[in-house]
Design a protein around this motif. Sequence first.
Motif, PDB file in Angstrom:
ATOM      1  N   LYS A 166     -11.846 -11.745  -1.931  1.00  0.00           N
ATOM      2  CA  LYS A 166     -12.168 -10.564  -1.244  1.00  0.00           C
ATOM      3  C   LYS A 166     -11.768 -10.187   0.074  1.00  0.00           C
ATOM      4  O   LYS A 166     -11.733  -9.133   0.399  1.00  0.00           O
ATOM      5  CB  LYS A 166     -13.362  -9.966  -1.795  1.00  0.00           C
ATOM      6  N   VAL A 201      -7.339  -7.685  -3.197  1.00  0.00           N
ATOM      7  CA  VAL A 201      -7.985  -6.673  -3.545  1.00  0.00           C
ATOM      8  C   VAL A 201      -7.394  -5.338  -3.854  1.00  0.00           C
ATOM      9  O   VAL A 201      -7.460  -4.548  -4.932  1.00  0.00           O
ATOM     10  CB  VAL A 201      -9.126  -6.128  -2.370  1.00  0.00           C
ATOM     11  N   LEU A 202      -6.406  -4.974  -3.138  1.00  0.00           N
ATOM     12  CA  LEU A 202      -5.306  -3.848  -3.580  1.00  0.00           C
ATOM     13  C   LEU A 202      -4.778  -4.223  -5.001  1.00  0.00           C
ATOM     14  O   LEU A 202      -4.729  -3.023  -5.714  1.00  0.00           O
ATOM     15  CB  LEU A 202      -4.224  -3.864  -2.445  1.00  0.00           C
ATOM     16  N   ASP A 236      -5.761  -6.116  -7.329  1.00  0.00           N
ATOM     17  CA  ASP A 236      -6.747  -6.039  -8.486  1.00  0.00           C
ATOM     18  C   ASP A 236      -7.178  -4.577  -8.723  1.00  0.00           C
ATOM     19  O   ASP A 236      -7.302  -4.325  -9.959  1.00  0.00           O
ATOM     20  CB  ASP A 236      -8.239  -6.676  -7.884  1.00  0.00           C
ATOM     21  N   GLU A 237      -7.317  -3.660  -8.111  1.00  0.00           N
ATOM     22  CA  GLU A 237      -7.593  -2.151  -8.162  1.00  0.00           C
ATOM     23  C   GLU A 237      -6.478  -1.690  -8.866  1.00  0.00           C
ATOM     24  O   GLU A 237      -6.698  -0.620  -9.446  1.00  0.00           O
ATOM     25  CB  GLU A 237      -7.959  -1.627  -6.587  1.00  0.00           C
ATOM     26  N   LYS A 238      -5.391  -2.142  -8.544  1.00  0.00           N
ATOM     27  CA  LYS A 238      -4.011  -1.311  -9.332  1.00  0.00           C
ATOM     28  C   LYS A 238      -3.896  -1.874 -10.797  1.00  0.00           C
ATOM     29  O   LYS A 238      -2.881  -1.591 -11.320  1.00  0.00           O
ATOM     30  CB  LYS A 238      -2.930  -1.548  -8.528  1.00  0.00           C
ATOM     31  N   GLU A 250       0.885  -1.241  -0.138  1.00  0.00           N
ATOM     32  CA  GLU A 250       0.107  -0.052  -0.035  1.00  0.00           C
ATOM     33  C   GLU A 250       0.792   1.222  -0.072  1.00  0.00           C
ATOM     34  O   GLU A 250       0.582   2.504  -0.594  1.00  0.00           O
ATOM     35  CB  GLU A 250      -1.156  -0.098   1.167  1.00  0.00           C
TER      36      GLU A 250
END
Length: 224
Positions: free
Chosen positions: A195, A201-202, A204-206, A170
Amino acid sequence: MSLKNFIIDSPFYDFFGKRSFGQSGEDVIVATEIGNIKKGFYVDVGAFHPKQFSNTYLFYKRGWEGIVVEPNQDLCRLYETMRPRDICLNVGVGKREAVADYIMMDNPAANTFSEKEALKSVEKAGRKILKRRPVAILPLSKILYKNVPKGTEIDLMSVDTEGMDYEDLESNDWEKYRPKIVISEDMKFDVKNWKKSKVMVLLDEKGYDLLAMTPYSLIFKRHD
């Protein structure tokens, strides 16, 4: 020095038929995916030993180089002699600049900045806490800004920090530093409930897809 450590630290370790130096073959999975890049660049956070359980040593042998982040002073010194092309930074990674206690166990592979993980290691694995040492903490974004040569693309990033992996990931600037492949430890990952994994999740978002998983790690590939 034990016989085991003598063998690992000697040049002969490479000639015992080893095809993988990662804990669960992570390096071989990445090598298959990434192809025959002769002059790649990696970032290894929580690097541990230059050879043992290393996700990057196979690539060093192929001519790659990079940045290794290792809070254990003794292991950082080993990098200076065994992997001289690499830059070894004797710091930890976190969300903000600080100084934190580095908890050193009787098994150095379990060293951690996480009190929770250290106590779990004592209770479940029978390990012992030997000492605590104050170590400088820097965000990953700042480490990369100061040490990645300008114009250099990161081919591989490996993060294995004993319970601190999500926080370390992060702290990266994902707009500026986007490795082609990311390996992250996540021993609690459940594919049916993905999830619940903060790491999953991080990334995947990036803009990363899950490429493979091992008993210890998740391996992601950037989709462009």
